[in-house]
Design an enzyme around this catalytic site. Structure first.
Site, PDB file in Angstrom:
ATOM      1  N   ASP A  46       0.672  -1.236   0.087  1.00 25.64           N
ATOM      2  CA  ASP A  46       0.287  -0.361  -0.169  1.00 25.64           C
ATOM      3  C   ASP A  46       0.256   1.385  -0.330  1.00 25.64           C
ATOM      4  O   ASP A  46       0.441   1.405   0.006  1.00 25.64           O
ATOM      5  CB  ASP A  46      -1.320   0.288   1.403  1.00 25.64           C
ATOM      6  CG  ASP A  46      -0.454  -0.393   2.433  1.00 25.64           C
ATOM      7  OD1 ASP A  46       1.295  -0.476   2.297  1.00 25.64           O
ATOM      8  OD2 ASP A  46      -1.108   0.069   3.641  1.00 25.64           O
ATOM      9  N   ASN A  47       1.879   0.635   0.402  1.00 26.29           N
ATOM     10  CA  ASN A  47       2.936   2.224   0.697  1.00 26.29           C
ATOM     11  C   ASN A  47       4.681   1.719  -0.091  1.00 26.29           C
ATOM     12  O   ASN A  47       4.643   0.250   0.486  1.00 26.29           O
ATOM     13  CB  ASN A  47       2.338   3.207   1.360  1.00 26.29           C
ATOM     14  CG  ASN A  47       2.257   2.983   2.714  1.00 26.29           C
ATOM     15  OD1 ASN A  47       1.203   2.942   2.862  1.00 26.29           O
ATOM     16  ND2 ASN A  47       3.054   2.091   3.213  1.00 26.29           N
TER      17      ASN A  47
END
Length: 583
Positions: free
Chosen positions: A351-352
């Site tokens: 996600d990041n």
């Protein structure tokens, strides 16, 4: 499975193909030999979709991306499809998830800021609700309407209240963690204000079973969902694992898999990853690891006790990834046993970037709560009752070769490991730019349905592009070469256009002014061209102004220096840093 192998190329027919009635997509069933023996229903030819999102994994944390951590099951999936070496997300979890589900910028989808760290001037502004708002149309609801079974397990983090959960956004069945993180063994939370995490099962608040480890449980639950499908319809399974987000914890049988590996220190592990990435052709021979900002101690400056604890933190982190990989292997094995594997498209992403901040950095109260509540002795690290992160130096290793990590719009914060595999997907390693917003339109095309905005509905239209032509080898790019891509989070900015990238970040992480990089020649963002290419700088700043307007972004440079998160670190207690701007 032959029909599945032809599916993705067939979808290249575009909208005209999508407008066919479902019956037109199938051959007429043969008449039964006997009236008393009806033919079995024909399986829907559309593929299943398994979307795996991991939490805070760095770019180089899979062995397919250069890691010393062995991830054979994920590597095998990546090798069977397109390994995406230029995949981009937001520098934080919630905005990425909002863009993923909606196909639009996070400011349009309601997560212009994370509710936990919103700036005072952003409170109450449309697009800054801190939840996935009702103005956008999540693609799972469209898949559900188009006849897919839709399942979700794991981290939601897009709304805590009634009407804001997975059940309300298109999922038939779900078991969701509502918070941004949680203990992996218990229902404990990650912040002092919410010491008990909240979970919903099909919309109802529930407590966890006594025997629980997050990654194992989420895999068990999604398999139960899939095994419960008793018709010929395809399924969409969204598995939002919370590993390897802090607190770093793993089952005992994994904790010592990497015992002693990290005793050599940060730079040795980092350099090993860089060399493997070069040998694999993932980075050019002249690429070196991005420099540290110089605010944290080097390995040789640590005491023997600090070295032991730092090495153990990374051992536990590696153990979490090993367990995650085994769970993906178990999922794949079960799908093969069920006869579903060959008709399933797999999408994997983080996600990041890697998480360089610890939970103690959120606030002084959180620091006090962790110190008084958990046993973080060397012997207990990674076990139930502990609560640790691995800090900025290991996050830099995980982000190799890129600059910085989660919370920053430099490549280390936004470029994440990703791949797509499945029927009709070519086998390649691609450096084509791919954005998390591109997944929603890709899934809609796989499902042979359309977004309401394409039919005239008054809703925000998709900003991403379907990647089907790219995945099937009909195109080498997802986006035109001169397309503009922008993002903002925590007051930090990035704009991509062609070979150039414009960034803004507060000092000491950046210059405190606009920076310009030729990202194709300088992927680690080491050579600022803002002074030597003023015309290009002006073009990129104009592109940012357009992005601000188009996405309703409320931004000033001052926002970047306001939050404790991303500006402070107490990871090394004797060397604490605080780079917030005095307000």
């Amino acid at each position: 499975m032959k029909i599945a192998k032809r599916l993705l190329p067939a979808l290249l027919g575009g909208v005209s193909m999508l407008c066919f009635a479902p019956a037109a997509l199938h051959a007429e069933p043969a008449a039964p030999a006997l009236a008393a023996t009806p033919a079995p229903p024909e399986r829907d030819a559309r593929p299943n979709i398994v979307l795996i999102v991991v939490d805070d994994m760095g770019y180089s944390d899979l062995s397919a991306f250069g890691s010393e951590i062995r991830t054979p099951h994920l590597d095998a999936l990546a090798a069977s499809g397109v390994q995406l070496t230029n995949f981009h997300a937001s520098p934080a979890c919630t905005p990425t998830r909002a863009m993923l589900l909606s196909g639009v910028d996070n400011h349009i989808a309601g997560v212009g800021a994370m509710v936990e760290v919103i700036a005072p001037e952003q409170v109450g502004v449309p697009g800054y609700e801190g939840v996935l708002n009702d103005r956008v149309v999540p693609f799972p609801a469209l898949l559900q309407k188009a006849g897919y079974h839709t399942f979700m397990v794991g981290k939601w983090h897009l709304g805590m209240n009634d009407g804001q959960g997975p059940k309300d956004r298109g999922f038939d069945h779900s078991f969701a963690l509502l918070n941004g993180g949680a203990d992996h063994f218990t229902q404990g939370g990650t912040i002092f204000a919410a010491p008990k995490a909240s979970y919903r099962e099909d919309g109802a608040l529930v407590d966890l079973p006594e025997s629980f480890y997050s990654t194992d449980f989420y895999t068990d639950r999604i398999l139960q969902n899939i095994q419960g499908v008793d018709d010929q319809k395809p399924f969409f399974a969204y598995i939002a694992y919370t590993a390897p987000h802090w607190p770093l914890q793993a089952p005992d049988q994994y904790l010592d898999l990497y015992r002693g590996v990290y005793n050599v220190g940060y730079e040795a592990i980092l350099n090993g990853r860089i060399e493997r990435m070069k040998a694999m052709g993932l980075i050019a021979e002249d690429v070196q690891a991005a420099s540290s900002p110089g605010v944290w101690p080097e390995w040789d400056e640590l005491s023997a006790e600090e070295k032991a604890k730092e090495a153990r933190r990374m051992e536990v982190y590696a153990a979490m990834i090993a367990n995650l990989d085994d769970n993906v292997g178990r999922l794949v094995s079960e799908l093969k046993e069920m006869g579903q594997y060959d008709n399933t498209v797999f999408v994997f992403l983080s996600d990041n970037g890697a998480e360089g901040s610890d939970a103690e950095d959120i606030s002084e109260k959180n620091r006090e709560w962790i110190q008084s509540t958990f046993d973080n002795s060397l012997a207990n690290m990674g076990r139930p009752g502990s609560f640790i992160g691995y800090g900025p130096n290991w996050a830099r290793v995980s982000s190799a070769p890129f600059r910085l990590f989660k919370a920053f719009t430099y490549e280390g914060g936004v470029r994440t490991p990703a791949f797509i595999a499945g029927p009709g997907v070519r086998q390649s390693v691609s450096d084509a730019y791919f954005n998390v917003k591109d997944l929603a339109p890709t899934f809609l095309q796989l499902a042979q349905t359309v977004h309401p905005a394409q039919e005239g509905a008054d809703v925000p239209p998709l900003q991403g592009l379907s990647a089907i032509p790219f995945l099937t080898g009909q195109s080498e790019q997802v986006h035109p070469a001169d397309a503009t891509h922008c993002l903002e989070m925590f007051g930090r900015v990035a704009v991509r256009q062609g070979d150039y990238k414009l960034t803004y970040s507060n000092s000491p992480w950046g210059s405190g002014d606009w920076e310009l990089y030729n990202i194709s020649q300088d992927p680690i963002e080491a050579r600022d061209l803002s002074q030597t290419e003023p015309e290009q700088l002006a073009l990129m700043k104009a592109a940012w102004k357009t992005c601000e307007t188009d996405n309703n972004i409320l931004w000033t440079p001052a926002i970047a220096g306001k939050n404790a998160y991303g500006n402070t670190s107490v990871h090394f207690p004797e060397r604490q840093t605080d780079f917030r701007t005095p307000q």
